[in-house]
Scaffold this motif. Structure first.
Motif, PDB file in Angstrom:
ATOM      1  N   GLY A 125       0.820  -1.213   0.000  1.00  0.00           N
ATOM      2  CA  GLY A 125       0.000   0.000   0.000  1.00  0.00           C
ATOM      3  C   GLY A 125       0.851   1.258   0.000  1.00  0.00           C
ATOM      4  O   GLY A 125       0.531   2.237  -0.688  1.00  0.00           O
ATOM      5  N   VAL A 126       1.931   1.248   0.766  1.00  0.00           N
ATOM      6  CA  VAL A 126       2.848   2.401   0.780  1.00  0.00           C
ATOM      7  C   VAL A 126       3.495   2.546  -0.599  1.00  0.00           C
ATOM      8  O   VAL A 126       3.608   3.654  -1.130  1.00  0.00           O
ATOM      9  CB  VAL A 126       3.914   2.253   1.884  1.00  0.00           C
ATOM     10  CG1 VAL A 126       4.971   3.357   1.774  1.00  0.00           C
ATOM     11  CG2 VAL A 126       3.278   2.260   3.265  1.00  0.00           C
ATOM     12  N   ARG A 127       3.907   1.428  -1.182  1.00  0.00           N
ATOM     13  CA  ARG A 127       4.512   1.482  -2.517  1.00  0.00           C
ATOM     14  C   ARG A 127       3.537   2.071  -3.530  1.00  0.00           C
ATOM     15  O   ARG A 127       3.906   2.943  -4.318  1.00  0.00           O
ATOM     16  CB  ARG A 127       4.953   0.094  -2.958  1.00  0.00           C
ATOM     17  CG  ARG A 127       6.157  -0.399  -2.228  1.00  0.00           C
ATOM     18  CD  ARG A 127       6.581  -1.753  -2.741  1.00  0.00           C
ATOM     19  NE  ARG A 127       7.732  -2.238  -1.992  1.00  0.00           N
ATOM     20  CZ  ARG A 127       7.944  -3.492  -1.687  1.00  0.00           C
ATOM     21  NH1 ARG A 127       7.111  -4.423  -2.086  1.00  0.00           N
ATOM     22  NH2 ARG A 127       9.017  -3.837  -1.005  1.00  0.00           N
ATOM     23  N   ARG A 128       2.299   1.566  -3.509  1.00  0.00           N
ATOM     24  CA  ARG A 128       1.295   2.083  -4.445  1.00  0.00           C
ATOM     25  C   ARG A 128       1.072   3.577  -4.232  1.00  0.00           C
ATOM     26  O   ARG A 128       0.996   4.349  -5.187  1.00  0.00           O
ATOM     27  CB  ARG A 128      -0.025   1.327  -4.286  1.00  0.00           C
ATOM     28  CG  ARG A 128      -0.121   0.061  -5.094  1.00  0.00           C
ATOM     29  CD  ARG A 128      -1.539  -0.492  -5.148  1.00  0.00           C
ATOM     30  NE  ARG A 128      -2.227  -0.524  -3.869  1.00  0.00           N
ATOM     31  CZ  ARG A 128      -2.080  -1.482  -2.945  1.00  0.00           C
ATOM     32  NH1 ARG A 128      -1.243  -2.477  -3.149  1.00  0.00           N
ATOM     33  NH2 ARG A 128      -2.753  -1.427  -1.813  1.00  0.00           N
ATOM     34  N   GLN A 129       0.950   3.983  -2.981  1.00  0.00           N
ATOM     35  CA  GLN A 129       0.729   5.402  -2.676  1.00  0.00           C
ATOM     36  C   GLN A 129       1.893   6.245  -3.191  1.00  0.00           C
ATOM     37  O   GLN A 129       1.692   7.315  -3.771  1.00  0.00           O
ATOM     38  CB  GLN A 129       0.563   5.593  -1.177  1.00  0.00           C
ATOM     39  CG  GLN A 129       0.317   7.030  -0.771  1.00  0.00           C
ATOM     40  CD  GLN A 129       0.225   7.205   0.737  1.00  0.00           C
ATOM     41  OE1 GLN A 129       0.361   6.265   1.507  1.00  0.00           O
ATOM     42  NE2 GLN A 129      -0.011   8.433   1.157  1.00  0.00           N
ATOM     43  N   SER A 130       3.108   5.767  -2.988  1.00  0.00           N
ATOM     44  CA  SER A 130       4.278   6.550  -3.399  1.00  0.00           C
ATOM     45  C   SER A 130       4.386   6.666  -4.918  1.00  0.00           C
ATOM     46  O   SER A 130       4.982   7.621  -5.420  1.00  0.00           O
ATOM     47  CB  SER A 130       5.564   5.948  -2.828  1.00  0.00           C
ATOM     48  OG  SER A 130       5.896   4.739  -3.482  1.00  0.00           O
ATOM     49  N   LEU A 131       3.812   5.719  -5.643  1.00  0.00           N
ATOM     50  CA  LEU A 131       3.905   5.728  -7.104  1.00  0.00           C
ATOM     51  C   LEU A 131       2.677   6.321  -7.786  1.00  0.00           C
ATOM     52  O   LEU A 131       2.606   6.349  -9.015  1.00  0.00           O
ATOM     53  CB  LEU A 131       4.147   4.298  -7.618  1.00  0.00           C
ATOM     54  CG  LEU A 131       5.482   3.686  -7.204  1.00  0.00           C
ATOM     55  CD1 LEU A 131       5.546   2.223  -7.606  1.00  0.00           C
ATOM     56  CD2 LEU A 131       6.637   4.475  -7.788  1.00  0.00           C
ATOM     57  N   ASP A 132       1.737   6.839  -6.996  1.00  0.00           N
ATOM     58  CA  ASP A 132       0.530   7.423  -7.557  1.00  0.00           C
ATOM     59  C   ASP A 132       0.898   8.543  -8.523  1.00  0.00           C
ATOM     60  O   ASP A 132       1.679   9.443  -8.189  1.00  0.00           O
ATOM     61  CB  ASP A 132      -0.370   7.961  -6.430  1.00  0.00           C
ATOM     62  CG  ASP A 132      -1.721   8.411  -6.928  1.00  0.00           C
ATOM     63  OD1 ASP A 132      -2.260   7.750  -7.846  1.00  0.00           O
ATOM     64  OD2 ASP A 132      -2.239   9.419  -6.415  1.00  0.00           O
ATOM     65  N   GLY A 133       0.362   8.485  -9.716  1.00  0.00           N
ATOM     66  CA  GLY A 133       0.617   9.517 -10.714  1.00  0.00           C
ATOM     67  C   GLY A 133       1.900   9.309 -11.507  1.00  0.00           C
ATOM     68  O   GLY A 133       2.231  10.120 -12.361  1.00  0.00           O
TER      69      GLY A 133
END
Length: 172
Positions: A125-133
């Motif tokens: 989830g942190v990885r996904r959040q950090s790669l948003d956009g």
């Protein structure tokens, strides 16, 4: 180069001159690590708990204390024993004694596998959040640029800078 971010013009060349790439790499690592640590704490464990669980999961026959300590040299023997005891008390790890050798190996229990999976979802989830956009192409380009910078400095991307030994990616 001028870009647009959220409708506002961004002077990337000026920003690069003010803060070199080393700053952004280090800052990104700090923010990722502190966010992961915070989310793991919110889930009731420390990063060291997470690492022990990952190492035990990766060892098909379970992991001995010595194997765990060899992989986690930054954790003192005493602290590692506390983490193992805590994970056993939670029912996440179970010690199994080899009847022939007497060697004790820690193995994941069903509860431990479920807990480790829950924590893996926290990390992803942190990885996904950090790669948003950030598109997959942009991410791949960024990684290729960083690898090129490393090779430009005379080091293969998988080598450590001082020892020439292999670097292992962090489990974050």
């Amino acid at each position: 180069m001028i870009g647009v971010s959220g409708g506002a013009a961004v002077d990337y060349a000026g920003e690069i001159r003010r803060q070199p790439i080393g700053y952004w790499i280090k800052r990104t690592g700090e923010v990722l690590n502190s966010t992961i640590d915070k989310r793991l704490r919110e889930a009731g464990v420390s990063r060291q708990h997470w690492l022990v669980l990952c190492l035990v999961r990766e060892a098909p026959a379970g992991a001995t204390r010595d194997q765990l300590h060899a992989s986690l040299r930054s954790i003192s023997d005493h602290h590692l024993d506390e983490i193992i005891s805590d994970l056993c008390a939670r029912g996440w790890l179970a010690p199994e004694v080899d009847p022939r050798s007497g060697v004790v190996r820690q193995t994941l229990t069903e509860i431990g596998r479920a807990g480790q999976l829950k924590l893996a979802l926290v990390i992803s989830g942190v990885r996904r959040q950090s790669l948003d956009g950030i598109s997959e192409d942009d991410y791949a380009f960024m990684i290729e640029c960083l690898k090129k910078m490393i090779t430009n400095l005379g080091v293969e991307p998988g080598e450590g800078p001082k020892t020439g030994g292999r670097s292992k990616p962090a489990r974050t």
